[in-house]
Design a protein around this motif. Structure first.
Motif, PDB file in Angstrom:
ATOM      1  N   LYS A  19       0.838  -1.208   0.000  1.00 56.69           N
ATOM      2  CA  LYS A  19       0.000   0.000   0.000  1.00 56.69           C
ATOM      3  C   LYS A  19       0.871   1.255   0.000  1.00 56.69           C
ATOM      4  O   LYS A  19       0.570   2.225  -0.696  1.00 56.69           O
ATOM      5  N   LYS A  20       1.941   1.238   0.773  1.00 53.01           N
ATOM      6  CA  LYS A  20       2.844   2.379   0.831  1.00 53.01           C
ATOM      7  C   LYS A  20       3.528   2.582  -0.526  1.00 53.01           C
ATOM      8  O   LYS A  20       3.678   3.711  -0.991  1.00 53.01           O
ATOM      9  N   GLN A  23       0.959   4.076  -2.876  1.00 55.21           N
ATOM     10  CA  GLN A  23       0.713   5.467  -2.502  1.00 55.21           C
ATOM     11  C   GLN A  23       1.864   6.360  -2.969  1.00 55.21           C
ATOM     12  O   GLN A  23       1.636   7.425  -3.542  1.00 55.21           O
ATOM     13  N   THR A  27       1.596   9.256  -5.811  1.00 53.76           N
ATOM     14  CA  THR A  27       1.966  10.615  -5.419  1.00 53.76           C
ATOM     15  C   THR A  27       3.003  11.186  -6.380  1.00 53.76           C
ATOM     16  O   THR A  27       2.883  12.332  -6.831  1.00 53.76           O
ATOM     17  N   LEU A  44      -1.458  12.419   0.263  1.00 54.68           N
ATOM     18  CA  LEU A  44      -2.611  12.320  -0.639  1.00 54.68           C
ATOM     19  C   LEU A  44      -3.920  12.714   0.020  1.00 54.68           C
ATOM     20  O   LEU A  44      -4.670  13.526  -0.512  1.00 54.68           O
ATOM     21  N   GLN A  45      -4.207  12.125   1.157  1.00 54.09           N
ATOM     22  CA  GLN A  45      -5.496  12.365   1.804  1.00 54.09           C
ATOM     23  C   GLN A  45      -5.647  13.832   2.207  1.00 54.09           C
ATOM     24  O   GLN A  45      -6.668  14.460   1.952  1.00 54.09           O
TER      25      GLN A  45
END
Length: 101
Positions: A19-20, A23, A27, A44-45
């Motif tokens: 997941k990292k 992400q 990004t 991101l969030q």
């Protein structure tokens, strides 16, 4: 983290390594496109949450402007949500559907 956790649960855990990687890759991809409008994503969030960088990214990728006006300085949650709605409406009007639609 619990080392006895089954592989599937471990892969779905919030801190799963894949997941990292995803992400960070996304990004970097966003930042590559946003640099032409002098914008950048760090988190991101947080950075997509007010809708401004999302709108900028959509405008860069589509080479079109938003159909509706949006809040340039969203100070309140409602303004941020309206900006995200403008971006989602733009995707809908451009007939861009998500994988989950």
């Amino acid at each position: 983290m619990n080392l006895r956790m089954p592989a599937t649960e471990k892969d779905l855990a919030e801190d799963a390594p894949w997941k990292k990687i995803q992400q960070n890759t996304f990004t970097r991809w966003c930042n590559e496109h946003l640099k032409c409008v002098h914008k950048r994503l760090g988190d991101l969030q947080r950075d997509l949450g007010d809708g401004l960088r999302l709108i900028a990214l959509l405008e860069v990728l589509s080479q079109k402007r938003m159909y509706r006006k949006y809040h340039q300085r969203p100070n309140f949650r409602q303004m941020k949500l309206e900006n995200v709605s403008v971006a989602l409406e733009f995707l809908e009007r451009e007939h861009i559907k998500s994988l989950w639609a």
